[in-house]
Design a protein around this motif. Structure first.
Motif, PDB file in Angstrom:
ATOM      1  N   MET A   1       3.915   6.927  -3.859  1.00  0.00           N
ATOM      2  CA  MET A   1       3.287   7.164  -4.944  1.00  0.00           C
ATOM      3  C   MET A   1       2.406   5.828  -5.151  1.00  0.00           C
ATOM      4  N   ILE A   2       1.325   6.086  -5.967  1.00  0.00           N
ATOM      5  CA  ILE A   2       0.171   5.155  -6.291  1.00  0.00           C
ATOM      6  C   ILE A   2       0.598   4.144  -7.429  1.00  0.00           C
ATOM      7  N   VAL A   3       0.293   2.796  -7.009  1.00  0.00           N
ATOM      8  CA  VAL A   3       0.685   1.754  -8.034  1.00  0.00           C
ATOM      9  C   VAL A   3      -0.583   1.183  -8.383  1.00  0.00           C
ATOM     10  N   SER A   4      -0.836   1.009  -9.759  1.00  0.00           N
ATOM     11  CA  SER A   4      -2.089   0.254 -10.092  1.00  0.00           C
ATOM     12  C   SER A   4      -1.364  -0.826 -10.962  1.00  0.00           C
ATOM     13  N   LEU A   5      -2.280  -1.979 -10.544  1.00  0.00           N
ATOM     14  CA  LEU A   5      -1.742  -3.271 -11.299  1.00  0.00           C
ATOM     15  C   LEU A   5      -2.759  -4.217 -11.246  1.00  0.00           C
ATOM     16  N   THR A   6      -2.922  -5.378 -11.766  1.00  0.00           N
ATOM     17  CA  THR A   6      -4.159  -6.217 -12.105  1.00  0.00           C
ATOM     18  C   THR A   6      -3.420  -7.615 -11.099  1.00  0.00           C
ATOM     19  N   VAL A   7      -4.128  -7.781 -10.200  1.00  0.00           N
ATOM     20  CA  VAL A   7      -3.729  -9.027  -9.221  1.00  0.00           C
ATOM     21  C   VAL A   7      -4.856 -10.164  -9.224  1.00  0.00           C
ATOM     22  N   ASN A   8      -4.505 -11.236  -9.686  1.00  0.00           N
ATOM     23  CA  ASN A   8      -5.569 -12.441  -9.859  1.00  0.00           C
ATOM     24  C   ASN A   8      -6.764 -11.928 -10.534  1.00  0.00           C
ATOM     25  N   GLY A   9      -6.527 -11.332 -11.431  1.00  0.00           N
ATOM     26  CA  GLY A   9      -7.660 -10.797 -12.450  1.00  0.00           C
ATOM     27  C   GLY A   9      -8.297  -9.480 -11.892  1.00  0.00           C
ATOM     28  N   GLN A  10      -7.960  -8.913 -10.895  1.00  0.00           N
ATOM     29  CA  GLN A  10      -8.801  -7.758 -10.317  1.00  0.00           C
ATOM     30  C   GLN A  10      -7.782  -6.498 -10.464  1.00  0.00           C
ATOM     31  N   ALA A  11      -8.263  -5.404 -10.872  1.00  0.00           N
ATOM     32  CA  ALA A  11      -7.587  -4.143 -10.975  1.00  0.00           C
ATOM     33  C   ALA A  11      -7.396  -3.607  -9.255  1.00  0.00           C
ATOM     34  N   ARG A  12      -6.280  -3.498  -9.164  1.00  0.00           N
ATOM     35  CA  ARG A  12      -5.723  -3.105  -7.627  1.00  0.00           C
ATOM     36  C   ARG A  12      -5.121  -1.722  -7.592  1.00  0.00           C
ATOM     37  N   THR A  13      -5.254  -1.128  -6.554  1.00  0.00           N
ATOM     38  CA  THR A  13      -4.374   0.163  -6.333  1.00  0.00           C
ATOM     39  C   THR A  13      -3.874   0.342  -5.193  1.00  0.00           C
ATOM     40  N   GLY A  14      -2.715   0.767  -4.898  1.00  0.00           N
ATOM     41  CA  GLY A  14      -2.194   0.776  -3.517  1.00  0.00           C
ATOM     42  C   GLY A  14      -1.193   1.999  -3.602  1.00  0.00           C
ATOM     43  N   SER A  15      -0.504   2.403  -2.426  1.00  0.00           N
ATOM     44  CA  SER A  15       0.301   3.226  -2.386  1.00  0.00           C
ATOM     45  C   SER A  15       1.550   2.892  -1.608  1.00  0.00           C
ATOM     46  N   VAL A  16       2.815   3.148  -2.371  1.00  0.00           N
ATOM     47  CA  VAL A  16       3.856   2.652  -1.632  1.00  0.00           C
ATOM     48  C   VAL A  16       4.931   4.170  -1.352  1.00  0.00           C
ATOM     49  N   ALA A  17       5.439   3.998  -0.117  1.00  0.00           N
ATOM     50  CA  ALA A  17       6.295   5.300   0.322  1.00  0.00           C
ATOM     51  C   ALA A  17       7.582   5.356  -0.177  1.00  0.00           C
ATOM     52  N   GLY A  18       7.965   4.192  -0.664  1.00  0.00           N
ATOM     53  CA  GLY A  18       9.455   4.286  -1.205  1.00  0.00           C
ATOM     54  C   GLY A  18       9.905   2.832  -2.016  1.00  0.00           C
ATOM     55  N   PRO A  19      11.007   2.518  -1.641  1.00  0.00           N
ATOM     56  CA  PRO A  19      11.319   1.046  -2.514  1.00  0.00           C
ATOM     57  C   PRO A  19      10.897  -0.090  -2.046  1.00  0.00           C
ATOM     58  N   GLU A  20       9.778  -0.296  -1.542  1.00  0.00           N
ATOM     59  CA  GLU A  20       9.205  -1.381  -1.061  1.00  0.00           C
ATOM     60  C   GLU A  20       8.867  -2.429  -2.214  1.00  0.00           C
ATOM     61  N   SER A  21       9.242  -3.941  -1.737  1.00  0.00           N
ATOM     62  CA  SER A  21       8.915  -4.694  -2.764  1.00  0.00           C
ATOM     63  C   SER A  21       7.841  -5.297  -3.099  1.00  0.00           C
ATOM     64  N   LEU A  22       7.669  -5.701  -4.118  1.00  0.00           N
ATOM     65  CA  LEU A  22       6.227  -6.156  -4.739  1.00  0.00           C
ATOM     66  C   LEU A  22       5.613  -7.227  -3.577  1.00  0.00           C
ATOM     67  N   LEU A  23       6.527  -7.943  -2.956  1.00  0.00           N
ATOM     68  CA  LEU A  23       5.998  -8.769  -2.186  1.00  0.00           C
ATOM     69  C   LEU A  23       5.469  -8.146  -0.698  1.00  0.00           C
ATOM     70  N   VAL A  24       6.145  -7.146  -0.203  1.00  0.00           N
ATOM     71  CA  VAL A  24       5.523  -6.403   0.782  1.00  0.00           C
ATOM     72  C   VAL A  24       4.441  -5.658   0.548  1.00  0.00           C
ATOM     73  N   PHE A  25       4.207  -4.967  -0.810  1.00  0.00           N
ATOM     74  CA  PHE A  25       3.087  -4.536  -1.133  1.00  0.00           C
ATOM     75  C   PHE A  25       1.797  -5.474  -1.503  1.00  0.00           C
ATOM     76  N   LEU A  26       2.011  -6.736  -1.941  1.00  0.00           N
ATOM     77  CA  LEU A  26       1.072  -7.513  -1.722  1.00  0.00           C
ATOM     78  C   LEU A  26       0.600  -7.863  -0.482  1.00  0.00           C
ATOM     79  N   ARG A  27       1.492  -8.077   0.455  1.00  0.00           N
ATOM     80  CA  ARG A  27       1.034  -8.728   1.567  1.00  0.00           C
ATOM     81  C   ARG A  27       0.460  -7.593   2.487  1.00  0.00           C
ATOM     82  N   ASP A  28       1.074  -6.526   2.614  1.00  0.00           N
ATOM     83  CA  ASP A  28       0.800  -5.565   3.635  1.00  0.00           C
ATOM     84  C   ASP A  28      -0.206  -4.267   3.101  1.00  0.00           C
TER      85      ASP A  28
END
Lengths: 154, 741
Positions: free
Chosen positions: A1-28
């Motif tokens: 699924m696609i996740v959209s959020l604001t990180v450090n003031g910037q709109a960011r979008t990325g995809s997650v395949a499953g139950p990844e943590s926010l940490l893994v999402f931010l890093r990878d």
């Protein structure tokens, strides 16, 4: 699924395949490796970020649950000279050794000083007791924050 | 050319100052690249299949189901190791991947590389493997009886007939401690396209990794390059190879960069631990308290593979008596081979375990003599000119044992009435026990440790100092693990050259010789010694060539005039001086365990103040004060950082940190279950630095990393004994050991 959020003031979008943590999402997925992965159980605070004003362990938040939230990571804390006062204080007090815990301490301490601009030593110790440091014995971290904002200096 | 008539300035940010560390800004901003942060185009992720048994025959191993999975690029077993099938820091005895038999819980059996981390983990699960469990040997006493040992060491010195009037005996145990660096094992291997590979992995000694990798890969030394990379703490956990050979094998097999990061649970079985110890002691003294005879039997459980057990055992035995004079000594040490998790290096390296034994004995002896325990220590304190009681080696450098004890005793004690704030009570905000029920105790301990490698090992460090038009560079393969080595090497070079612009350039194994390990409290003295000598030679060479009398960041000076800029000096290219530094030679032990076995020593004293909640068996370590023999503090703030951090690891071993191993399995392989001291557990620390220069350390420096961890544990236990009156012969102290006193 696609996740959209604001990180450090910037709109960011990325995809997650499953139950990844926010940490893994931010890093990878978003390429922000400043938040560190050390225990994956919310015990060490190395992955601390501010999520909608709350200090959280990003390893305990599912990336999908962060949809629409505002996140601040260590990379987003710098000021005009490039360093947040907490970052400068830790640097100058010799509170950084291996530094793996440092991003978590920076985020947690910055959050603490927002809530309590002049914390007591006990407040500093208690509020940061969710962040583990294996190198410093915490002494230099305490000195850094007391010098920066401790109640004695207020 | 000529310049302004201003003499070269005295260099700032040299030795003796507390300066900003060069890696500080990247570390506080989150931009520092740890090995777990590295990436490369086309990178694969790796994962490891591990034995779920402490001892098992591998009856069936089929990688085909994993290989058939989409996204899996390689699956390797021991059959895929082209070179030497085993590795090891001192004695290669550990299979790169288990072959036929797995000998400890968590031993690597097979490797998977896949397009992403999740597919790699699923690939591991898809490998078909059938183990037949075998009876594990988990009792080191039994291993000793079966002669399953890595080393026995027998020390005999003095007069076998010598007997003291006052005798105390004791049996002591030390649990296994984990280094628990916050960064887990991680790394990235990149194939060079010509059959070779570059490795960027957490390490304490890239050259010794290199030797082992080259051997197991069956390659020429110049085909493998190990690079110093960003390390998230070490404390001994990164001396041994973990994923290094595995990553290189996978990168060469797939032709693609491969990354692996252990998770925390995996990390607990992915590196060696502090040896659990069983120690029997007998001390004999005369009526005045003079030690007459010490006997010790020390049994360390080395676990399944050799790692550094032989050297750790040696340290435990050589320092079995501590920093005390004694003419008659008998020590028998055994490093047992079992199916427990392998043990090896951790900060203090054998000296920690022995210290808990001998300091417990000194307190017992003081009680038996009705003597003040501090006075007993003062009376027997080892000094320069004395012989180390075990090896008989004459101590030539300063050894301020008595002074560190006197200093720590002179520091003020905290107010006994610390108020009712629950944060300052043993139960914390759990509000367990009122102040009136809490008991306070004070305890002292002394510790001693060797500096650098011992027993005749050829211990050296190679460093190159290069002058360029932009300033000076220090080239070294010495690994910065967080302790501040890069900073102190910079400071040494600045002071020796007279220049402020000095960059330390981490240099891979193909470009410079070994700096030796970042361990044994040795790098400031060893690589620091090489950098000092190379800097002095470089400065001398430049001044001679230009007949100058001064050098600074602007160039060469004569009679107060700048006569050549750095660009002039380097007109024909950079100027380099390279030095291989060695400490005074040591020798292996003779048949009695004696000889000039060590290159140097450092001592420290600790005084702990604790409060005990006797209802729930809780302990709060109020403060730990210390005085430490540092030779010369090249960076006082950094020394203080080593002392405070080392003390907290000692406190952890005293009151909370233990790997719980049952039938060879680690039962608490997580930060939820393996307790590390938090901010609220950290005692206040006052540290006094005693500066009596070493004869061979740069500017008189001694290594400072380990002494804080050696006697802090024993001091905390002594304080708890004083608070509750129990003998407490085992660390860590558990609630059941003190509850109900």
């Amino acid at each position: 699924m696609i996740v959209s959020l604001t990180v450090n003031g910037q709109a960011r979008t990325g995809s997650v395949a499953g139950p990844e943590s926010l940490l893994v999402f931010l890093r990878d997925e978003l390429g922000l490796p400043g938040s560190k992965n050390a225990c994956e159980q919310g015990e060490c605070g190395s992955c601390a970020v501010i999520l909608d004003g709350e200090l959280v362990c990003s390893c305990l938040v599912m990336a999908a649950d962060a949809e629409g939230s505002e996140i601040t990571t260590v990379e987003g804390l710098g000021g005009e000279d490039g360093l947040h006062p907490v970052q400068r204080a830790l640097l100058e007090a010799g509170a950084v050794q291996c530094g793996f815990c440092t991003p978590g301490f920076v985020v947690a301490a910055a959050h603490l000083l927002e809530q309590h601009p002049h914390p007591s030593i006990d407040q500093i110790r208690e509020e940061l007791s969710g962040n583990l440091c294996r190198c410093t014995g915490y002494g230099a971290i305490q000195r850094a924050l007391v010098a920066l904002a401790g109640e004695d200096d207020s | 050319m000529t310049g302004p008539a201003i003499a070269p300035a005295r260099v700032r940010t040299g030795i003796g100052e507390s300066v900003l560390r060069p890696d500080g800004i990247p570390k506080v901003t989150g931009n520092f690249a740890y090995t777990s942060d590295l990436r490369a185009d086309g990178m694969l992720w790796a994962a490891t299949l591990r034995s779920p048994h402490a001892h098992a025959r591998i009856e069936h191993l089929d990688t085909a189901p994993a290989l058939a999975m989409a996204g899996v690029r390689a699956v390797l077993t021991q059959a895929d190791v082209p070179g030497r099938p085993v590795f090891g820091l001192e004695h290669p005895d550990q299979p790169v991947l288990a072959h036929g038999v797995a000998r400890f819980w968590g031993e690597p059996v097979a490797l998977v590389a896949a397009d992403d981390a999740r597919t790699a983990r699923r690939g591991v699960e898809a490998i078909e493997v059938r183990f037949v469990e075998l009876e594990p040997l988990t009792d080191p006493e039994e291993a000793d009886r079966l002669d399953q040992v890595f080393r026995r060491l027998r020390i005999r010195r003095g007069d076998p007939a010598a007997r003291g009037e006052v005798v105390v005996e004791g049996f002591y145990e030390v649990g296994s401690q984990d280094q628990a660096p916050l960064g887990t094992e991680s790394g990235l291997a990149i194939p060079d396209g010509e059959g070779g590979v570059d490795l960027y992995a957490s390490s304490q000694w890239v050259h010794v990794d290199h030797e082992q990798i080259v051997a197991s890969l069956g390659l020429q030394p110049d085909q493998v390059r190990c690079h110093p990379a960003g390390v998230g703490g070490a404390f001994g956990a990164r001396e041994d190879v973990s994923l290094h050979i595995h990553l290189c094998l996978l990168a060469l097999r797939t032709g693609r960069p491969v990354k692996m990061v252990y998770d925390r649970a995996e990390s607990f079985s992915g590196h060696v631990h502090r040896h659990p110890a069983r120690m029997w002691y007998r001390h004999e003294a005369d009526r005045d308290g003079q030690l007459i005879r010490v006997e010790a039997r020390i049994l360390l459980d080395g676990g399944a593979y050799a790692s550094t057990t032989a050297a750790v055992l040696a340290n435990a035995c050589y320092f079995a008596v501590g920093p005390y004079r004694c003419r008659t000594v008998e020590v028998d040490g055994v490093g047992a081979r079992t199916n427990n998790p392998p043990c090896g290096a951790m900060r203090g390296f054998g000296a920690v375990q022995a210290c808990f034994g001998y300091e417990s004995q000194m307190d017992r002896l003081a009680t038996a003599l009705a003597m003040d325990p501090i006075e007993l220590r003062r009376l027997n304190a080892l000094a320069s000119g004395d012989r180390l009681p075990t090896t008989g080696q004459v101590i030539e450098d300063p050894l301020p044992t008595r002074r560190v004890l006197d200093l720590v005793e002179s520091l003020p004690l905290p107010d006994p009435d610390a108020g009712d704030d629950p944060l300052h009570l043993p139960g914390g905000t759990g509000l367990t026990t009122p102040r009136t029920a809490v008991r306070r105790g004070v305890g002292y301990a002394l510790g001693i440790k060797n500096l650098g490698f011992s027993e005749g090992f050829d211990d050296y460090a190679d460093a190159r100092v290069v002058l360029t038009p932009a300033g000076a560079e220090v080239h070294t393969a010495a690994v910065e693990v967080g302790q501040g080595l890069t900073m102190v090497l910079q400071q040494i070079a600045r002071t020796a050259l007279g220049m402020e612009t000095v960059a330390v350039v981490p240099t891979d194994t193909s470009r410079i010789g070994s700096a030796g390990s970042t361990s044994a409290s040795r790098q400031t003295q060893m690589t620091g010694g090489a950098v000092l000598a190379a800097s002095e030679r470089l400065r001398e060479k430049v001044l001679q060539e230009w007949t100058g009398d001064g050098l600074d960041d602007r160039g060469v000076w004569r009679d107060g005039q700048l006569i050549a800029s750095l660009a002039d000096v380097c007109a024909d290219g950079p100027i380099a001086e390279q030095v291989v530094f060695r400490h005074p030679p040591t020798e292996p032990p003779d048949v009695h365990g004696g000889g000039t076995i060590h290159a140097g020593f450092a001592v420290a004293a600790h005084r702990a103040v604790v409060e005990v909640d006797p209802e729930l068996g809780l302990i709060r370590v109020v403060r730990v004060d210390t005085a430490q023999d540092v030779g010369r503090a090249l960076n006082p703030e950094s020394v203080r950082g080593q002392i405070e951090g080392g003390i907290l690891q000692g406190v952890g071993l005293a009151v909370m940190e233990e790997l719980v191993v049952e039938q060879g399995r680690i039962r608490n392989a997580s930060f939820t279950d393996y307790l590390l001291p938090t901010f609220l557990d950290a005692p206040a620390v006052q540290a006094m630095l005693v500066e009596e220069p070493s004869s061979w350390g740069p500017f008189g420096a001694k290594g400072v990393g380990e002494p804080p961890t050696i006697s802090s544990t024993a001091a905390v236990v002594a304080a708890v004994r004083a608070a509750c009156g129990r003998e407490l012969t085992r660390v860590p102290i558990r609630p059941q050991d003190i509850v109900g006193v």
